[in-house]
Design a protein around this motif. Sequence first.
Motif, PDB file in Angstrom:
ATOM      1  N   UNK A 193       0.836  -1.200   0.000  1.00  0.00           N
ATOM      2  CA  UNK A 193       0.000   0.000   0.000  1.00  0.00           C
ATOM      3  C   UNK A 193       0.870   1.247   0.000  1.00  0.00           C
ATOM      4  N   UNK A 194       2.059   1.164   0.625  1.00  0.00           N
ATOM      5  CA  UNK A 194       2.983   2.294   0.591  1.00  0.00           C
ATOM      6  C   UNK A 194       3.434   2.591  -0.818  1.00  0.00           C
ATOM      7  N   UNK A 195       3.648   1.549  -1.606  1.00  0.00           N
ATOM      8  CA  UNK A 195       4.059   1.739  -2.997  1.00  0.00           C
ATOM      9  C   UNK A 195       2.925   2.328  -3.820  1.00  0.00           C
ATOM     10  N   UNK A 196       1.696   1.917  -3.529  1.00  0.00           N
ATOM     11  CA  UNK A 196       0.558   2.392  -4.312  1.00  0.00           C
ATOM     12  C   UNK A 196       0.157   3.814  -3.964  1.00  0.00           C
ATOM     13  N   UNK A 197       0.491   4.291  -2.756  1.00  0.00           N
ATOM     14  CA  UNK A 197       0.069   5.635  -2.379  1.00  0.00           C
ATOM     15  C   UNK A 197       1.092   6.691  -2.763  1.00  0.00           C
ATOM     16  N   UNK A 198       2.253   6.301  -3.254  1.00  0.00           N
ATOM     17  CA  UNK A 198       3.262   7.268  -3.643  1.00  0.00           C
ATOM     18  C   UNK A 198       2.781   8.010  -4.874  1.00  0.00           C
ATOM     19  N   UNK A 199       2.759   9.311  -4.802  1.00  0.00           N
ATOM     20  CA  UNK A 199       2.254  10.132  -5.899  1.00  0.00           C
ATOM     21  C   UNK A 199       3.380  10.521  -6.859  1.00  0.00           C
ATOM     22  N   UNK A 200       3.042  10.642  -8.134  1.00  0.00           N
ATOM     23  CA  UNK A 200       4.042  11.155  -9.069  1.00  0.00           C
ATOM     24  C   UNK A 200       4.327  12.620  -8.751  1.00  0.00           C
ATOM     25  N   UNK A 201       5.348  13.146  -9.360  1.00  0.00           N
ATOM     26  CA  UNK A 201       5.736  14.533  -9.110  1.00  0.00           C
ATOM     27  C   UNK A 201       4.600  15.484  -9.469  1.00  0.00           C
ATOM     28  N   UNK A 202       4.392  16.532  -8.659  1.00  0.00           N
ATOM     29  CA  UNK A 202       3.349  17.517  -8.985  1.00  0.00           C
ATOM     30  C   UNK A 202       3.729  18.313 -10.236  1.00  0.00           C
ATOM     31  N   UNK A 203       2.769  19.024 -10.783  1.00  0.00           N
ATOM     32  CA  UNK A 203       2.981  19.802 -12.008  1.00  0.00           C
ATOM     33  C   UNK A 203       4.102  20.835 -11.832  1.00  0.00           C
ATOM     34  N   UNK A 204       4.174  21.439 -10.638  1.00  0.00           N
ATOM     35  CA  UNK A 204       5.199  22.452 -10.385  1.00  0.00           C
ATOM     36  C   UNK A 204       6.607  21.876 -10.501  1.00  0.00           C
ATOM     37  N   UNK A 205       6.729  20.559 -10.323  1.00  0.00           N
ATOM     38  CA  UNK A 205       8.017  19.878 -10.389  1.00  0.00           C
ATOM     39  C   UNK A 205       8.620  20.008 -11.782  1.00  0.00           C
TER      40      UNK A 205
END
Length: 192
Positions: free
Chosen positions: A23-35
């Motif tokens: 679940x830790x792997x699945x909740x990791x978000x991709x970089x935000x747009x500002x990135x």
Amino acid sequence: MTFAGAKSVLAIAVATMLCATLSGCNTYQPAPKSFSEATIQPYRLDSGDRLRVNVFEQAGLTGTYTVDQAGYVAFPLIGAVPSRGHTLPEMEQMIAEKLRQGYLRDPDVTIEVDRYRSVFIMGEVGQAGQYSYVPGMTVQNAIAVAGGYSARANQANVDVTRKINGRVITGRIPISDPIMAGDTVYVRERLF
């Protein structure tokens, strides 16, 4: 506790850890747009950048200066100039304005980056460490500089930690994305 009871407690513990890990792997978000937007913005100075400052017809003021840990450049005559977060044109204007205040009539100041602050490459690479940044560098270039991937590396994407508008943000990006001076690139270990 019986052997069967201990076995079921162990099975529950293993299942709980596995579930938490996945679940830790699945909740990791991709970089935000500002990135990604930060990579196309004008370059902003920070600690570790070395600047080549040229004051036209003023050999005593022309030279290389480093942005210190506090984010300032110590400049002759005018003292500490705040640099962290400023662009090169902003720095040129600040130095020229301070020199106009009793030192030079009409100073012509140009600044370029002599050496960018380092990037840090960690995780599953040949030689983790601190490396020189080159404009236009991508994640893949940075990994190559660090000796390439280790045998256990996840080669699909990496975690990059970057300072954006004074905030430190970590995001997961593909290896074809550009990186910025001061970034920390972390190559994760693949699960299988």
